[in-house]
Design a protein around this motif. Structure first.
Motif, mmCIF file in Angstrom:
data_model
loop_
_atom_site.group_PDB
_atom_site.id
_atom_site.type_symbol
_atom_site.label_atom_id
_atom_site.label_comp_id
_atom_site.label_asym_id
_atom_site.label_seq_id
_atom_site.Cartn_x
_atom_site.Cartn_y
_atom_site.Cartn_z
ATOM 1 N N GLU A 230 46.749 29.418 48.789
ATOM 2 C CA GLU A 230 47.585 28.278 48.568
ATOM 3 C C GLU A 230 47.012 26.968 48.005
ATOM 4 O OE1 GLU A 230 49.530 27.786 52.352
ATOM 5 O OE2 GLU A 230 50.680 29.632 52.404
ATOM 6 N N THR A 231 45.675 26.786 48.451
ATOM 7 C CA THR A 231 44.951 25.884 47.959
ATOM 8 C C THR A 231 44.267 25.784 46.566
ATOM 9 O OG1 THR A 231 42.957 26.284 49.208
ATOM 10 C CG2 THR A 231 44.433 25.237 50.392
ATOM 11 N N LEU A 232 44.308 27.069 45.994
ATOM 12 C CA LEU A 232 43.615 27.272 44.766
ATOM 13 C C LEU A 232 44.573 26.649 43.578
ATOM 14 C CD1 LEU A 232 42.525 31.175 44.835
ATOM 15 C CD2 LEU A 232 41.115 29.095 45.215
ATOM 16 N N ASP A 233 43.651 26.056 42.887
ATOM 17 C CA ASP A 233 44.470 25.263 41.527
ATOM 18 C C ASP A 233 43.762 25.590 40.252
ATOM 19 O OD1 ASP A 233 41.899 24.116 41.802
ATOM 20 O OD2 ASP A 233 42.632 22.172 42.535
ATOM 21 N N VAL A 234 44.290 25.273 39.177
ATOM 22 C CA VAL A 234 43.823 25.692 37.985
ATOM 23 C C VAL A 234 42.402 25.322 37.762
ATOM 24 C CG1 VAL A 234 44.577 23.665 36.672
ATOM 25 C CG2 VAL A 234 44.504 25.751 35.419
ATOM 26 N N ILE A 235 41.856 24.271 38.304
ATOM 27 C CA ILE A 235 40.367 23.888 38.222
ATOM 28 C C ILE A 235 39.510 24.848 38.974
ATOM 29 C CG2 ILE A 235 38.803 22.026 38.758
ATOM 30 C CD1 ILE A 235 40.859 19.967 39.082
ATOM 31 N N VAL A 236 40.060 25.573 39.830
ATOM 32 C CA VAL A 236 38.918 26.781 40.328
ATOM 33 C C VAL A 236 39.126 27.938 39.284
ATOM 34 C CG1 VAL A 236 38.777 28.309 42.179
ATOM 35 C CG2 VAL A 236 39.530 25.847 42.711
ATOM 36 N N TYR A 237 40.157 28.180 38.728
ATOM 37 C CA TYR A 237 40.280 29.223 37.523
ATOM 38 C C TYR A 237 39.483 28.839 36.595
ATOM 39 C CZ TYR A 237 43.623 32.148 40.137
ATOM 40 O OH TYR A 237 44.577 32.751 40.969
ATOM 41 N N SER B 151 37.217 36.440 44.564
ATOM 42 C CA SER B 151 38.271 37.812 44.821
ATOM 43 C C SER B 151 38.597 37.502 46.458
ATOM 44 C CB SER B 151 37.774 38.892 44.795
ATOM 45 O OG SER B 151 37.397 39.146 43.275
ATOM 46 N N GLU B 152 37.494 37.423 47.152
ATOM 47 C CA GLU B 152 37.772 36.980 48.813
ATOM 48 C C GLU B 152 38.593 35.856 49.154
ATOM 49 O OE1 GLU B 152 34.101 36.837 50.339
ATOM 50 O OE2 GLU B 152 33.453 39.138 50.075
ATOM 51 N N ILE B 153 38.338 34.877 48.140
ATOM 52 C CA ILE B 153 39.249 33.549 48.456
ATOM 53 C C ILE B 153 40.553 33.992 47.999
ATOM 54 C CG2 ILE B 153 39.804 31.487 47.637
ATOM 55 C CD1 ILE B 153 36.684 31.089 47.396
ATOM 56 N N GLU B 154 40.998 34.644 46.844
ATOM 57 C CA GLU B 154 42.360 35.095 46.737
ATOM 58 C C GLU B 154 42.887 35.871 47.475
ATOM 59 O OE1 GLU B 154 43.209 34.917 41.827
ATOM 60 O OE2 GLU B 154 42.017 36.419 42.559
ATOM 61 N N GLU B 155 42.196 36.886 48.228
ATOM 62 C CA GLU B 155 42.709 37.993 49.001
ATOM 63 C C GLU B 155 43.315 37.168 50.351
ATOM 64 O OE1 GLU B 155 39.992 40.815 49.670
ATOM 65 O OE2 GLU B 155 40.524 41.590 47.661
ATOM 66 N N TRP C 99 42.640 34.892 32.996
ATOM 67 C CA TRP C 99 43.811 34.251 32.368
ATOM 68 C C TRP C 99 44.976 34.815 33.051
ATOM 69 C CZ3 TRP C 99 44.858 35.441 26.544
ATOM 70 C CH2 TRP C 99 45.836 34.616 26.036
ATOM 71 N N GLY C 100 44.974 36.231 32.967
ATOM 72 C CA GLY C 100 46.210 37.001 33.461
ATOM 73 C C GLY C 100 46.626 36.573 34.871
ATOM 74 N N ARG C 101 45.640 36.596 35.615
ATOM 75 C CA ARG C 101 45.708 36.178 37.132
ATOM 76 C C ARG C 101 46.407 34.648 37.240
ATOM 77 N NH1 ARG C 101 40.234 38.640 39.076
ATOM 78 N NH2 ARG C 101 40.439 37.461 41.202
ATOM 79 N N LEU C 102 45.828 33.872 36.359
ATOM 80 C CA LEU C 102 46.350 32.486 36.707
ATOM 81 C C LEU C 102 47.732 32.230 36.265
ATOM 82 C CD1 LEU C 102 45.400 29.574 36.218
ATOM 83 C CD2 LEU C 102 45.300 29.664 33.887
ATOM 84 N N ALA C 103 48.342 33.309 35.226
ATOM 85 C CA ALA C 103 49.918 33.508 35.008
ATOM 86 C C ALA C 103 50.519 33.957 36.241
ATOM 87 C CB ALA C 103 50.231 33.910 33.758
ATOM 88 N N GLU C 104 49.893 34.907 36.887
ATOM 89 C CA GLU C 104 50.411 35.669 37.954
ATOM 90 C C GLU C 104 50.558 34.849 39.156
ATOM 91 O OE1 GLU C 104 47.895 38.985 38.840
ATOM 92 O OE2 GLU C 104 48.433 40.217 36.947
ATOM 93 N N ASN C 105 49.730 33.774 39.487
ATOM 94 C CA ASN C 105 49.920 32.848 40.687
ATOM 95 C C ASN C 105 50.643 31.579 40.022
ATOM 96 O OD1 ASN C 105 48.447 34.563 42.082
ATOM 97 N ND2 ASN C 105 46.437 33.361 41.211
ATOM 98 N N SER C 106 51.479 31.917 39.197
ATOM 99 C CA SER C 106 52.422 30.638 38.488
ATOM 100 C C SER C 106 51.664 29.281 38.472
ATOM 101 C CB SER C 106 53.382 30.561 39.563
ATOM 102 O OG SER C 106 54.198 31.874 39.764
#
Length: 581
Positions: free
Chosen positions: A252-259, A242-246, A279-286
Motif C-alpha cells: 500500500e505504501t509503494l509509489d511510482v518513485i519506488v518503481y 518482490s518481497e515488498i510487493e508480496e 513497466w507492466g507491474r506499474l500498470a497492474e498496481n494502478s
C-alpha cells in the motif's frame, strides 16, 4: 529518565578533568555541605554534577545537560560529587568526605577505565531498557528533558541532513531508551545518511527497525533498494522488491518513485526484459508513470536496441497527457529511423518545433536518413534546406543520408552529380561510405569507367578500400560486360592484400564465364576455398554456355572435396547426361 538534549559532544576523557585550584587563605578550601544550599562564607556556588555511572554505562550530564528535579532517588546512590574548589588532604576535610560518602572524582567501572572507546553505553539501572533498542558500538545515551517526540524528531532530522551521523545516532538511541519514538521522516533522514556514507549494515538495521515499527514509507523502500542495488547488485534489489510487493502492508505504501528506482537499476544493467516487466507491474498496481518513468523507459529501450518498446512507451506517455522532454523526442526519432517509421519521426520533429525546441544536427540527420530509407527524397531535401536555414552546417552524415535518399529513389545520376558537388565544395567530408554510395550508383548504371575513376580517387586520397568497394567496381564491369576489366580489378584487389569474399568470386566468375575466359575460371577455382555457392554458380554458367564437359569436370571435383550440389545443379547434370545418352 530524562535530560535536555543540546547536541552535547563531550568525550569521556573530559569527565576526568580537574577544575582549577582556587587560592584560599590559610590553605583551607571552601567546603560544601550537603543540605546547606552549596553556600560557604557568603560565596554562593552551585554543585557541579560530573557523570553518572550505571552498569558500566557512561551517561553524559556535563553542561549544558542539566539533571531534572523529578529523577528518582535511586540514581543518587551512584553519584560521585566533586566540589567546586579542590581541598588539600587535611584531617578535617578527609574525614568529612569519608563520613558523608563523598569522593573527589566519579567512580569508573574497570571496563570503562580499560577501554573507554569500545565500552557500550547502557541506560541507568532505574530505567527499563526497551526490547527494540537500536544499539550501536560507541554510542552514548543522554538524559532527555525534552519529551516532545516531534521536536526531537526534527532535531534528529536536522542532524542527519547535515551529516552529523554520530550525534544523530546518540539522539536516536537516547529517544528509544527514554521510551520515545522518532517519526518516519526522522528515521528516513537517518537512513539516508547511512546510505550516503555507504554503511550498508547500519542502513539495513534501520530499515528492519522501521519495518517492524510500521514506519516504512515509499521513501524508505527507495533508499534501501538503492543501497542494495549499489552494494549487492540489481538482482538482490529485485528480490527484495518482490518481497515488498508480496506483503500487503508494504504494497500500500509503494509509489511510482519506488518503481522508478528499480527501473533505473535494471536499466543501468541493460536488462530490458526486467524493465518491461516492471513497466507492466506499474500498470497492474494502478499507478501512472511520471515524466521520469517514461524517460527511463525510453532511454533503456533505445540503448538496448528495443526500438518498438521505446516507441510504445512514448505513445503511452502522450496518451497520459505528459509533455515529452527533448531527450525523449531525440531518442524516439532515432528509433523511428531504425524501424522505418518516417511518418512518426516527422510528426515527432514537428512536435519539437511546436514546443520551441531547436533541433541539432543529429536530429536533422536522423529525420533525413529516415526519409531517405523510405524513398522520400523530396521531403529529405526539404529537411536539408530547413537545416541550412537554421544556421547549421551539414556534415558527412547529412550528405550520406541525402545520397542514400537519391539512390533508393532510383535517381542514380542525381546521386553521382551530388557526389561531384560534395567533392568540389566539401572535399574534407568525403569518406569511404560516401564513395561506396557513389560506387553503388555506378554499379546500378553499369558505369564501369566512372567506377574505376572513383576507385583511383580513393587510392589517391589514401582511404582504406574494403572488399565492398572492389565488389561494386567488379559488379559494374560485369553488368557492362567487361570481363577483362573485372579480372584486372580482381587482381588489383589481391595485390593490395584485400581478401576477396564470396560476392567477389561470384561476380568475377560470372564475368569470366560470359566473357568466355575459361582458363581464368579454372584458375580462380584453384584459388578459392571450397564453397558450394561458388561451384554451383560455375556449373550453372558452364551449362548455360554449353560447356558440358567442363561442367562435368567441375561437378566431379565438387563431389570429391565433399561439397553438396543444390537442386538446380543436379537438374542440369541429369538433363545433360540424359541428352548425351
Amino acid at each position: 529518565m530524562a535530560a535536555v538534549w543540546s547536541g552535547c559532544s563531550t568525550s569521556r576523557g573530559s569527565f576526568s578533568q580537574e577544575l582549577p585550584r582556587r587560592s584560599v587563605k590559610g590553605g583551607q578550601g571552601t567546603r560544601i555541605r550537603p543540605g546547606t544550599g552549596g553556600r560557604s562564607r557568603g560565596d554562593a556556588r552551585l554543585v557541579s554534577v560530573g557523570v553518572v555511572m550505571a552498569r558500566g554505562a557512561c551517561v553524559c550530564r556535563a553542561a549544558p545537560c542539566v539533571l531534572e528535579s523529578d529523577v528518582t532517588g535511586q540514581e543518587e546512590a551512584g553519584l560521585g560529587i566533586r566540589g567546586v574548589e579542590d581541598e588539600r588532604p587535611g584531617a578535617a576535610g578527609f574525614d568529612y568526605h569519608q563520613r558523608h560518602g563523598l569522593r573527589r572524582r566519579p567512580a569508573r567501572p574497570p571496563a570503562v577505565e580499560k577501554d573507554p572507546v569500545r565500552a557500550r553505553s547502557v541506560p541507568s539501572a532505574s530505567v527499563s531498557e526497551p526490547v527494540d533498542k537500536f544499539e550501536r558500538e560507541g554510542s552514548r545515551l543522554h538524559f532527555l528533558e525534552e519529551r516532545d517526540e516531534e521536536l526531537l524528531s526534527r532535531r534528529l532530522m536536522k542532524l542527519s541532513q547535515t551529516n552529523k551521523v554520530r550525534s544523530a545516532i546518540e539522539l536516536f538511541d537516547s529517544m528509544l531508551a527514554s521510551g520515545l519514538q522518532p517519526n518516519s521522516h526522522a528515521c528516513n533522514s537517518l537512513l539516508a545518511s547511512f546510505v550516503r556514507r555507504g554503511s550498508s549494515v547500519d542502513a539495513m538495521k534501520m530499515y528492519e527497525f522501521m519495518k517492524g515499527k510500521g514506519l516504512a514509507t515509499g521513501h524508505t523502500y527507495t533508499l534501501i533498494l538503492k543501497a542494495v542495488a549499489r552494494t549487492e547488485g540489481y538482482i538482490s534489489a529485485l528480490q527484495m522488491f518482490s518481497e515488498i510487493e508480496e506483503c500487503n502492508e508494504s504494497r500500500e505504501t509503494l509509489d511510482v518513485i519506488v518503481y522508478n528506482t528499480m527501473i533505473s537499476a535494471c536499466g543501468r544493467a541493460k536488462d530490458w526484459r526486467q524493465v518491461e516487466k516492471l513497466w507492466g507491474r506499474l500498470a497492474e498496481n494502478s499507478l501512472s508513470g511520471t515524466l521520469m518513468t517514461y524517460d527511463l523507459l525510453v532511454s533503456t529501450f533505445v540503448q538496448c536496441g528495443q526500438s518498438e518498446l521505446a516507441i510504445a512507451a512514448y505513445e503511452e506517455m502522450l496518451c497520459d497527457g505528459l509533455d515529452p522532454s527533448e531527450d525523449i523526442m531525440k531518442a524516439i526519432i532515432a528509433s523511428c529511423t531504425k524501424e522505418g517509421r518516417w511518418e512518426f519521426a516527422l510528426a515527432t520533429f514537428r512536435r519539437m518545433l511546436s514546443a520551441g525546441m531547436k533541433p541539432n544536427i543529429i536530429v536533422f540527420n536522423s529525420v533525413i536518413n529516415s526519409l531517405g530509407k523510405a524513398g522520400e527524397d523530396e521531403l529529405a531535401f526539404r529537411m536539408y534546406h530547413l537545416l541550412t536555414s537554421s544556421g547549421l552546417e551539414p556534415d558527412q552524415y547529412t550528405w550520406s543520408a541525402l545520397l542514400s535518399a537519391l539512390y533508393r529513389s532510383g535517381r542514380c545520376w542525381d546521386a553521382l552529380e551530388l557526389f561531384q558537388g560534395i567533392k568540389s565544395k566539401h572535399p574534407s567530408v568525403l569518406n569511404t561510405h560516401l564513395y561506396n554510395i557513389a560506387l553503388m550508383s555506378c554499379e546500378r548504371l553499369g558505369q564501369w569507367e566512372h567506377a574505376l575513376q572513383l576507385l583511383w580517387m580513393m587510392e589517391k586520397s589514401e582511404l582504406q578500400i574494403s572488399a565492398v568497394s572492389y565488389n561494386h567496381v567488379i559488379r559494374a564491369c560485369e553488368i557492362a560486360c567487361e570481363p577483362k576489366v573485372a579480372l584486372k580489378v580482381y587482381h588489383r584487389m589481391t595485390h593490395e592484400r584485400c581478401s576477396p569474399d564470396t560476392f567477389t568470386h561470384l561476380s568475377v566468375i560470372r564475368a569470366c564465364i560470359w566473357g568466355s575466359l575459361w582458363d581464368e575460371v579454372e584458375d580462380i577455382l584453384e584459388e578459392v576455398a571450397p564453397d558450394s555457392s561458388v561451384y554451383n554458380t560455375v556449373i550453372h554458367g558452364l551449362c548455360l554456355r554449353g560447356k558440358i564437359r567442363l561442367a562435368r569436370k567441375v561437378y566431379t571435383k565438387m563431389r570429391s572435396i565433399g561439397l553438396t550440389p543444390d537442386g538446380k545443379t543436379r537438374s542440369f547434370m541429369l538433363q545433360h547426361i540424359a541428352s548425351a545418352e
